[in-house]
Scaffold this motif. Structure first.
Motif, short mmCIF file in Angstrom:
data_model
loop_
_atom_site.label_atom_id
_atom_site.label_comp_id
_atom_site.label_asym_id
_atom_site.label_seq_id
_atom_site.Cartn_x
_atom_site.Cartn_y
_atom_site.Cartn_z
N ARG A 152 38.70 46.66 43.16
CA ARG A 152 38.26 47.88 42.50
C ARG A 152 38.36 47.77 40.98
NH1 ARG A 152 41.35 50.60 46.46
NH2 ARG A 152 42.87 51.27 44.89
N SER A 153 39.31 46.94 40.52
CA SER A 153 39.50 46.79 39.07
C SER A 153 38.42 45.91 38.44
CB SER A 153 40.87 46.17 38.79
OG SER A 153 40.87 44.78 39.08
N GLY A 154 37.66 45.19 39.28
CA GLY A 154 36.62 44.30 38.77
C GLY A 154 37.11 42.88 38.54
N PHE A 155 38.40 42.60 38.84
CA PHE A 155 38.91 41.23 38.68
C PHE A 155 38.29 40.34 39.76
CE2 PHE A 155 41.73 37.71 39.47
CZ PHE A 155 42.23 37.37 38.23
N THR A 156 37.81 39.18 39.33
CA THR A 156 37.20 38.27 40.31
C THR A 156 38.01 36.99 40.43
OG1 THR A 156 35.72 37.49 38.53
CG2 THR A 156 34.86 39.17 40.04
N THR A 157 38.09 36.22 39.34
CA THR A 157 38.82 34.95 39.37
C THR A 157 39.65 34.81 38.09
OG1 THR A 157 37.06 33.72 38.23
CG2 THR A 157 36.94 33.87 40.65
N PRO A 158 40.66 33.95 38.12
CA PRO A 158 41.41 33.68 36.88
C PRO A 158 40.51 33.25 35.73
CG PRO A 158 42.59 32.79 38.75
CD PRO A 158 41.25 33.25 39.27
N GLU A 159 39.47 32.47 36.04
CA GLU A 159 38.56 31.98 35.01
C GLU A 159 37.78 33.12 34.37
OE1 GLU A 159 35.02 28.63 34.45
OE2 GLU A 159 36.08 28.82 36.36
N ALA A 160 37.52 34.18 35.16
CA ALA A 160 36.83 35.33 34.59
C ALA A 160 37.73 36.10 33.63
CB ALA A 160 36.34 36.25 35.72
N TYR A 161 39.03 36.07 33.89
CA TYR A 161 39.99 36.71 32.98
C TYR A 161 40.10 35.91 31.68
CZ TYR A 161 44.45 38.17 30.97
OH TYR A 161 45.42 38.60 30.11
N ASN A 162 40.18 34.59 31.82
CA ASN A 162 40.25 33.70 30.66
C ASN A 162 39.51 32.42 31.04
OD1 ASN A 162 41.04 31.69 28.76
ND2 ASN A 162 42.93 32.79 28.31
N LYS A 163 38.47 32.09 30.30
CA LYS A 163 37.63 30.94 30.66
C LYS A 163 38.40 29.62 30.69
CE LYS A 163 35.89 30.36 25.92
NZ LYS A 163 34.67 30.37 25.07
N LYS A 164 39.59 29.59 30.08
CA LYS A 164 40.40 28.38 30.11
C LYS A 164 41.18 28.23 31.42
CE LYS A 164 41.20 28.31 25.10
NZ LYS A 164 42.25 28.37 24.04
N PHE A 165 41.27 29.29 32.20
CA PHE A 165 42.10 29.27 33.42
C PHE A 165 41.32 28.63 34.57
CE2 PHE A 165 44.92 33.17 32.22
CZ PHE A 165 45.37 32.48 31.10
N PRO B 10 49.00 22.34 34.46
CA PRO B 10 49.13 23.23 33.30
C PRO B 10 49.78 24.55 33.68
CG PRO B 10 46.89 23.29 34.13
CD PRO B 10 47.62 22.25 34.93
N VAL B 11 50.24 25.25 32.67
CA VAL B 11 50.93 26.53 32.85
C VAL B 11 50.08 27.65 32.26
CG1 VAL B 11 52.91 27.88 32.00
CG2 VAL B 11 53.26 25.57 32.88
N ILE B 12 50.09 28.81 32.93
CA ILE B 12 49.71 30.05 32.26
C ILE B 12 50.94 30.94 32.32
CG2 ILE B 12 47.29 29.78 32.92
CD1 ILE B 12 47.65 32.18 34.78
N GLN B 13 51.19 31.67 31.24
CA GLN B 13 52.44 32.42 31.17
C GLN B 13 52.24 33.75 30.46
OE1 GLN B 13 54.34 32.71 28.07
NE2 GLN B 13 52.90 31.57 26.80
N ASN B 14 53.23 34.63 30.58
CA ASN B 14 53.05 36.02 30.16
C ASN B 14 53.55 36.32 28.75
OD1 ASN B 14 55.77 35.67 31.29
ND2 ASN B 14 56.03 37.87 30.98
N ARG B 15 54.02 35.32 28.01
CA ARG B 15 54.46 35.56 26.64
C ARG B 15 53.29 35.37 25.68
NH1 ARG B 15 58.74 38.12 28.13
NH2 ARG B 15 59.55 38.01 26.00
N ARG B 16 53.36 36.04 24.55
CA ARG B 16 52.25 35.94 23.58
C ARG B 16 52.21 34.57 22.90
NH1 ARG B 16 52.61 39.18 19.20
NH2 ARG B 16 54.78 39.74 19.54
#
Length: 420
Positions: A226-239, A269-275
């Motif tokens: 419902r939020s429109g999220f599809t894939t990690p790559e759609a959130y960030n093209k590097k993912f 590789p890592v994706i993480q929640n810190r800025r």
């Protein structure tokens, strides 16, 4: 039936809003009308305040100009933080059944008559942890004294609140003893909490699971869709491709060391929640992610490394292998969770414990640099399955289903006793 819930629902914290959502949605699925009493005390909301005055000017014109320029500068420098805040506020206002926000319990009592509800629930999260709420709050004990003695007084229960500690100060015990009398039925999230409270009331205390256990995976899938999220790559093209998701609360060096070592050894590789960039092999940050995106990113991960209770919950829900570092101050709920699901071996406090040499006499006697060398040598000799021990998710699912059934049973029992 109309049900009112009070919990911590305004923190920009994934677990906070998702546990509130889960209890709300389970009761809605049972056919009830549910409201979240939108209690937003400063002690919670100020933790997430994006702008704080640093300089005070005597004239309003100077103050307003300074504040405007400083906000613009912060929004540019902390863009991800502001985006995350916007997504959380949208979730709180649109997905959670919240209405007008109230800063104090007196405001709630002025605007809500508890007799408008058939049942009131103290929801989950650490609402009974005085360190989090800066003192125990009558609001989280549903203390509607003004109507307590009137006929037809509304029933009240607690569902899985957490105390987060293994002892109570005398003043806290006295407070608890007084306000537990408000409840018709009491449940908590940890066995340690049940043991603490059992000496303060004659009422039975049930241990139930976190509200996120009440829903099925499909319920969260529909939320993400419902939020429109599809894939990690759609959130960030590097993912792209397999990755290790790292979700760290606070400044936990052990999470970073473990995740960094695993990333290096496995070449992932890592994706993480810190800025800020933290790892050598890092695809980027999900610091701007909202609750739905967080679930989707856990779903898309190959592995999860975290010190978050709810990141662990969703890793298990989506069958993602994981390492959880116990919270330094409140480890009980993680210990209880992993023990109840039979995966306590995935709880690791230190990198040395992960590679299994933390109790070796030679390791204990070694200097810090020597320990680091021993760990690196050991980790390089270990296979992927030795680092992330395979999980029997059929067994986890079976245990999860039993915990869900037991917790739903508590709520069904409470609902059956309400006279509508």
């Amino acid at each position: 039936m109309r049900i009112g819930i009070i919990t911590i629902n305004s923190a920009y914290n994934y677990g906070c809003v998702l546990q509130a959502y889960a209890l709300q949605e389970y009761l809605v699925k049972c056919g009830h009308k549910v409201d979240l009493l939108n209690y937003r005390p400063d002690v919670i909301d100020k933790v997430y305040t994006l702008y704080r005055e640093k300089i005070k000017f005597k004239t309003p014109v100077l103050q307003n100009t300074y504040d405007k320029l400083r906000r613009m500068k912060q929004q540019h420098e902390r863009r991800a933080t502001y985006e995350k805040a916007e997504k959380f506020e949208k979730f709180i206002k649109k997905t959670l059944h919240t209405g007008m926000a109230f800063k104090s319990f007196d405001e709630i009592k002025e605007n809500y008559d508890p007799r408008d509800y058939d049942l009131l629930i103290t929801g989950s999260d650490q609402v009974w942890n005085s360190d989090i709420t800066k003192g125990l709050k009558p609001a989280y004990f549903l203390d509607f004294d003004k109507v307590k003695t009137e006929p037809g007084f509304v029933r009240r229960i607690s569902y899985a609140p957490s105390i987060g500690v293994d002892f109570l100060r005398d003043s806290e015990a006295d407070f608890m003893k007084k306000y537990l009398e408000n409840y018709d039925m009491i449940s908590v999230r940890e066995q340690s909490a049940a043991e603490l409270l059992s000496g303060l009331t004659d009422k039975p205390i049930k241990v139930v699971s976190d509200p996120t256990f009440l829903l099925e995976r499909e319920d969260y899938e529909s939320l993400v869709e419902r939020s429109g999220f599809t894939t990690p790559e759609a959130y960030n093209k590097k993912f792209k491709g397999p990755y290790i998701l790292v979700h760290v609360i606070g400044k936990d060096r052990d999470v970073v060391r473990i995740a960094g070592a695993l990333s290096r050894r496995l070449g992932l590789p890592v994706i993480q929640n810190r800025r800020d960039k933290t790892f050598d092999n890092e695809l980027g940050s999900f610091a701007s992610a909202g609750p739905e995106e967080f679930i989707g990113l856990v779903r898309g991960a190959k592995y999860v490394v975290t010190n978050s209770f709810h990141a662990t919950v969703f890793a298990l829900l989506y069958h993602r292998n994981f390492i959880t570092v116990p919270h330094k101050k409140y480890p009980e709920r993680m210990v209880n969770l992993l023990g109840s699901l039979g995966v306590e071996g995935h709880l690791k406090s230190k990198l040395g414990e992960l590679v299994g040499i933390h109790e070796d006499e030679e390791f204990i006697a070694a200097s810090k640099n020597e320990k680091d060398e021993m760990i690196l040598e050991k980790i390089d000799s270990m296979s992927e399955d030795e680092l992330f021990k395979p999980i029997d998710f059929d067994e986890v699912d079976a245990r999860w289903a039993k915990l869900r059934e037991d917790s739903q049973g508590y709520l069904k029992d409470a609902l059956s006793k309400v006279k509508v």
